[in-house]
Design a protein around this motif. Structure first.
Motif, PDB file in Angstrom:
ATOM      1  N   LEU A   1       0.850  -1.184   0.000  1.00  0.00           N
ATOM      2  CA  LEU A   1       0.000   0.000   0.000  1.00  0.00           C
ATOM      3  C   LEU A   1       0.885   1.233   0.000  1.00  0.00           C
ATOM      4  CD1 LEU A   1      -2.690   1.604   0.437  1.00  0.00           C
ATOM      5  CD2 LEU A   1      -2.302   1.307   2.904  1.00  0.00           C
ATOM      6  N   LEU A   2       0.656   2.103  -0.960  1.00  0.00           N
ATOM      7  CA  LEU A   2       1.358   3.376  -0.945  1.00  0.00           C
ATOM      8  C   LEU A   2       0.342   4.513  -0.917  1.00  0.00           C
ATOM      9  CD1 LEU A   2       1.352   4.941  -3.984  1.00  0.00           C
ATOM     10  CD2 LEU A   2       2.858   3.038  -4.521  1.00  0.00           C
ATOM     11  N   GLU A   3       0.728   5.580  -0.227  1.00  0.00           N
ATOM     12  CA  GLU A   3      -0.121   6.757  -0.097  1.00  0.00           C
ATOM     13  C   GLU A   3       0.618   7.950  -0.686  1.00  0.00           C
ATOM     14  OE1 GLU A   3      -2.500   5.821   4.040  1.00  0.00           O
ATOM     15  OE2 GLU A   3      -0.461   6.639   4.185  1.00  0.00           O
ATOM     16  N   GLY A   4      -0.045   8.644  -1.588  1.00  0.00           N
ATOM     17  CA  GLY A   4       0.617   9.745  -2.259  1.00  0.00           C
ATOM     18  C   GLY A   4      -0.327  10.864  -2.608  1.00  0.00           C
ATOM     19  N   GLU A   5       0.231  11.868  -3.248  1.00  0.00           N
ATOM     20  CA  GLU A   5      -0.556  13.025  -3.669  1.00  0.00           C
ATOM     21  C   GLU A   5       0.073  13.655  -4.899  1.00  0.00           C
ATOM     22  OE1 GLU A   5      -0.485  16.016  -0.590  1.00  0.00           O
ATOM     23  OE2 GLU A   5       1.527  16.673  -1.185  1.00  0.00           O
ATOM     24  N   THR A   6      -0.785  14.244  -5.728  1.00  0.00           N
ATOM     25  CA  THR A   6      -0.333  15.100  -6.810  1.00  0.00           C
ATOM     26  C   THR A   6      -0.879  16.498  -6.558  1.00  0.00           C
ATOM     27  OG1 THR A   6      -2.284  14.577  -8.164  1.00  0.00           O
ATOM     28  CG2 THR A   6      -0.295  13.227  -8.499  1.00  0.00           C
ATOM     29  N   ARG A   7      -0.192  17.494  -7.102  1.00  0.00           N
ATOM     30  CA  ARG A   7      -0.663  18.878  -7.026  1.00  0.00           C
ATOM     31  C   ARG A   7      -0.332  19.574  -8.335  1.00  0.00           C
ATOM     32  NH1 ARG A   7      -0.880  20.636  -0.994  1.00  0.00           N
ATOM     33  NH2 ARG A   7       0.174  18.957   0.104  1.00  0.00           N
ATOM     34  N   GLY A   8      -1.121  20.588  -8.629  1.00  0.00           N
ATOM     35  CA  GLY A   8      -0.863  21.385  -9.815  1.00  0.00           C
ATOM     36  C   GLY A   8      -1.417  22.778  -9.655  1.00  0.00           C
ATOM     37  N   ALA A   9      -0.815  23.731 -10.368  1.00  0.00           N
ATOM     38  CA  ALA A   9      -1.264  25.115 -10.269  1.00  0.00           C
ATOM     39  C   ALA A   9      -2.656  25.317 -10.837  1.00  0.00           C
ATOM     40  CB  ALA A   9      -0.271  26.036 -10.976  1.00  0.00           C
ATOM     41  N   SER A  10      -3.155  24.347 -11.575  1.00  0.00           N
ATOM     42  CA  SER A  10      -4.519  24.382 -12.102  1.00  0.00           C
ATOM     43  C   SER A  10      -5.067  22.972 -12.075  1.00  0.00           C
ATOM     44  CB  SER A  10      -4.541  24.924 -13.532  1.00  0.00           C
ATOM     45  OG  SER A  10      -3.885  24.023 -14.407  1.00  0.00           O
ATOM     46  N   ALA A  11      -6.370  22.860 -12.281  1.00  0.00           N
ATOM     47  CA  ALA A  11      -6.983  21.529 -12.323  1.00  0.00           C
ATOM     48  C   ALA A  11      -6.391  20.708 -13.463  1.00  0.00           C
ATOM     49  CB  ALA A  11      -8.495  21.667 -12.484  1.00  0.00           C
ATOM     50  N   GLU A  12      -6.110  21.365 -14.585  1.00  0.00           N
ATOM     51  CA  GLU A  12      -5.561  20.658 -15.749  1.00  0.00           C
ATOM     52  C   GLU A  12      -4.165  20.111 -15.444  1.00  0.00           C
ATOM     53  OE1 GLU A  12      -8.836  23.168 -16.773  1.00  0.00           O
ATOM     54  OE2 GLU A  12      -6.924  23.699 -15.812  1.00  0.00           O
TER      55      GLU A  12
ATOM     56  N   PHE B   1      -1.936  13.285 -12.163  1.00  0.00           N
ATOM     57  CA  PHE B   1      -2.638  12.100 -11.670  1.00  0.00           C
ATOM     58  C   PHE B   1      -2.874  11.085 -12.787  1.00  0.00           C
ATOM     59  CE2 PHE B   1      -6.580   9.915 -10.115  1.00  0.00           C
ATOM     60  CZ  PHE B   1      -5.954   9.228  -9.088  1.00  0.00           C
ATOM     61  N   SER B   2      -3.089  11.546 -14.004  1.00  0.00           N
ATOM     62  CA  SER B   2      -3.264  10.602 -15.118  1.00  0.00           C
ATOM     63  C   SER B   2      -1.978   9.823 -15.371  1.00  0.00           C
ATOM     64  CB  SER B   2      -3.711  11.331 -16.381  1.00  0.00           C
ATOM     65  OG  SER B   2      -2.693  12.185 -16.868  1.00  0.00           O
ATOM     66  N   ARG B   3      -0.832  10.497 -15.209  1.00  0.00           N
ATOM     67  CA  ARG B   3       0.431   9.787 -15.358  1.00  0.00           C
ATOM     68  C   ARG B   3       0.628   8.764 -14.239  1.00  0.00           C
ATOM     69  NH1 ARG B   3       4.270  11.750 -18.847  1.00  0.00           N
ATOM     70  NH2 ARG B   3       5.168   9.699 -18.433  1.00  0.00           N
ATOM     71  N   VAL B   4       0.212   9.110 -13.030  1.00  0.00           N
ATOM     72  CA  VAL B   4       0.263   8.156 -11.919  1.00  0.00           C
ATOM     73  C   VAL B   4      -0.540   6.908 -12.258  1.00  0.00           C
ATOM     74  CG1 VAL B   4      -0.576   7.744  -9.557  1.00  0.00           C
ATOM     75  CG2 VAL B   4       0.720   9.817 -10.083  1.00  0.00           C
ATOM     76  N   GLN B   5      -1.736   7.091 -12.782  1.00  0.00           N
ATOM     77  CA  GLN B   5      -2.593   5.955 -13.121  1.00  0.00           C
ATOM     78  C   GLN B   5      -1.955   5.081 -14.199  1.00  0.00           C
ATOM     79  OE1 GLN B   5      -5.951   8.773 -13.757  1.00  0.00           O
ATOM     80  NE2 GLN B   5      -7.163   7.324 -12.569  1.00  0.00           N
ATOM     81  N   GLN B   6      -1.352   5.699 -15.207  1.00  0.00           N
ATOM     82  CA  GLN B   6      -0.686   4.943 -16.263  1.00  0.00           C
ATOM     83  C   GLN B   6       0.476   4.126 -15.714  1.00  0.00           C
ATOM     84  OE1 GLN B   6       0.464   8.029 -18.990  1.00  0.00           O
ATOM     85  NE2 GLN B   6      -1.635   8.472 -19.619  1.00  0.00           N
ATOM     86  N   ILE B   7       1.253   4.736 -14.825  1.00  0.00           N
ATOM     87  CA  ILE B   7       2.411   4.049 -14.246  1.00  0.00           C
ATOM     88  C   ILE B   7       1.978   2.865 -13.393  1.00  0.00           C
ATOM     89  CG2 ILE B   7       4.232   4.325 -12.514  1.00  0.00           C
ATOM     90  CD1 ILE B   7       4.630   7.174 -13.692  1.00  0.00           C
ATOM     91  N   VAL B   8       0.972   3.068 -12.554  1.00  0.00           N
ATOM     92  CA  VAL B   8       0.493   1.973 -11.701  1.00  0.00           C
ATOM     93  C   VAL B   8       0.007   0.809 -12.548  1.00  0.00           C
ATOM     94  CG1 VAL B   8      -1.335   1.315 -10.082  1.00  0.00           C
ATOM     95  CG2 VAL B   8      -0.070   3.443  -9.742  1.00  0.00           C
ATOM     96  N   ASP B   9      -0.757   1.109 -13.578  1.00  0.00           N
ATOM     97  CA  ASP B   9      -1.255   0.051 -14.463  1.00  0.00           C
ATOM     98  C   ASP B   9      -0.098  -0.711 -15.107  1.00  0.00           C
ATOM     99  OD1 ASP B   9      -3.604  -1.162 -16.044  1.00  0.00           O
ATOM    100  OD2 ASP B   9      -2.274  -0.438 -17.643  1.00  0.00           O
ATOM    101  N   GLY B  10       0.891   0.022 -15.608  1.00  0.00           N
ATOM    102  CA  GLY B  10       2.016  -0.625 -16.274  1.00  0.00           C
ATOM    103  C   GLY B  10       2.848  -1.477 -15.340  1.00  0.00           C
ATOM    104  N   CYS B  11       3.128  -0.976 -14.139  1.00  0.00           N
ATOM    105  CA  CYS B  11       3.934  -1.730 -13.179  1.00  0.00           C
ATOM    106  C   CYS B  11       3.197  -2.971 -12.687  1.00  0.00           C
ATOM    107  CB  CYS B  11       4.328  -0.839 -12.009  1.00  0.00           C
ATOM    108  SG  CYS B  11       5.515   0.450 -12.443  1.00  0.00           S
TER     109      CYS B  11
END
Length: 430
Positions: free
Chosen positions: A289-300, A306-316
């Motif tokens: 179990l890992l706990e993390g966060e993303t942040r950005g100056a805008s929602a985009e 976060f979309s890159r996080v999802q891609q990485i998790v799926d691939g790994c």
């Protein structure tokens, strides 16, 4: 007279702040704090709506607690039993309706503490003066104890003046700001929908005592997430080939996440705060179990991270033959203050002797943004104010403490803003 009022106010604020500081409660566990505030403001004539009546249960995020255990702890630490048992969700709204037509003016403050073990250093005032946290691995390291005290004392001051005011007062005491878990639920509960003016506050955050930042910038959109990897256990010596290593998948994912390219169009952040896995040194780990966060100056920009996080998790997960689950545990959006409200706050702050700073980067996230946005989208005005306070150490540091006199200036400003907005219309005489 003014000096006497300030002295009395400081005594009240300090008493409540130090009480809340000594008994800190993490997000969704603020039963003692909620109950005490409810009892005090109810005695002042406020109608009290507790968490179950204020929050949208469907929008609650990141709530994994042992409710009976937390309520028992709160009771043992002095929570009024009747209020304690009246709600499952923490937090509250206190309402004072003058019965005379006028606007609805509201304040939002937060209640929760941080999972940090408080310092016992010789220079740490809470420890030296006997009000350091008694709850292990939990302390008010972000000033929410001060925010809660300010909301409570402001409520008492306004109640004393309600007969000469018009309209309605709403005081929102939000649970689970840390991790951005409670703001959306409070916004979607609908109790802000009749609010004409909403203020949210924070002590410190790059502002010294006597300063007031009336239009802070740089609020980061954020997604807090948990990732579970589910593999297959096996004997690490006899047949490691029979296992599917969840820890290995998680480690690879963490390494790749930290390498996500930062975006050209603005500030982006990523942090992995915890990673827990495995059970025995000679067993292929079947869970991580890992706990993390993303942040950005805008929602985009946050969505990009976060979309890159999802891609990485799926691939790994595919690479190591394990299953995975991603759960959002909190969210925040950016904040923009209503210009007309900024102007009126500036005028009041000038009269009270603040050093007014129009704009300064905030650089973090606060889920009060959902409440401010909802008010603004319905035609109301909202502003997030940073009330300066000298700090002994940075936010979320085990030696955090703040200049308590800053609370007096903050409450004086809020009182002036509420009273000005709730003045009855001048009578027309012939």
């Amino acid at each position: 007279m003014a000096a006497h009022k300030e002295s009395t106010m400081l005594e009240q604020l300090r008493r409540w702040r130090r009480d809340f500081h000594q008994y800190p409660e993490p997000g969704w566990c603020e039963y003692r704090t909620t109950s005490l505030i409810a009892a005090e403001l109810s005695a002042c004539g406020y109608q009290i709506l507790l968490g179950d009546q204020v929050l949208s249960a469907a929008a609650v995020m990141g709530r994994q607690i042992d409710e009976p255990k937390e309520k028992a702890r709160a009771a043992a630490q002095g929570a009024p039993q009747a209020w304690l048992e009246a709600s499952s969700l923490t937090g509250l709204m206190a309402v004072l309706d003058t019965g005379r037509p006028g606007p609805c003016v509201a304040l939002r403050v937060d209640l929760d503490a941080v999972k940090v073990q408080e310092s016992q250093g010789a220079q740490h005032q809470p420890d030296q003066q006997g009000f350091a946290s008694v709850n292990a691995q939990c302390m008010h390291a972000c000033g929410h104890d001060g925010h809660a005290a300010m909301g409570l004392v402001l409520g008492q001051l306004l109640a004393q003046q309600h007969e000469r005011l018009c309209g309605k007062i709403k005081l929102f005491f939000q649970p689970a700001e840390e991790g951005c878990r409670g703001g959306k639920a409070m916004a979607q509960g609908g109790q802000v929908d009749d609010v004409d003016i909403l203020y949210a506050i924070h002590l410190g955050i790059h502002a010294a005592s006597g300063e007031l930042v009336v239009s802070p910038t740089g609020f980061l959109s954020s997604t807090k997430f948990d990732v579970e990897f589910h593999g297959t256990p096996a004997h690490a010596g006899l047949e490691p080939n029979a296992g599917a290593n969840a820890l290995a998948a998680a480690c690879q994912a963490v390494s790749q996440m930290l390498g996500i390219p930062r975006h050209r169009d603005g500030l982006t952040r990523l942090n992995i705060g915890t990673l827990n896995a495995g059970a025995e040194r000679n067993v292929i780990p079947s869970f991580a179990l890992l706990e993390g966060e993303t942040r950005g100056a805008s929602a985009e920009l946050n969505d990009y991270m976060f979309s890159r996080v999802q891609q990485i998790v799926d691939g790994c997960a595919r690479s190591y033959g394990v299953d995975f689950r991603i759960r959002k545990q909190g969210e925040a959006i950016s904040i923009e203050n209503s210009p007309r409200l900024v102007h009126s706050v500036t005028l009041s702050a000038d009269r009270l002797g603040f050093h007014v700073i129009h704009s300064r980067p905030f650089g973090a996230s606060d889920d009060a943004g959902y409440m401010l946005e909802r008010v603004q989208k319905r035609g109301g005005e909202a502003a997030y104010l940073v009330i300066g306070a000298d700090l002994a150490a940075g936010h979320h540091h085990h030696g955090f403490d703040f200049d308590e006199t800053a609370m007096v200036k903050g409450v004086s400003l809020l009182e002036a803003l509420f009273v000005a907005a709730l003045q009855p219309p001048a009578e027309i005489t012939g």
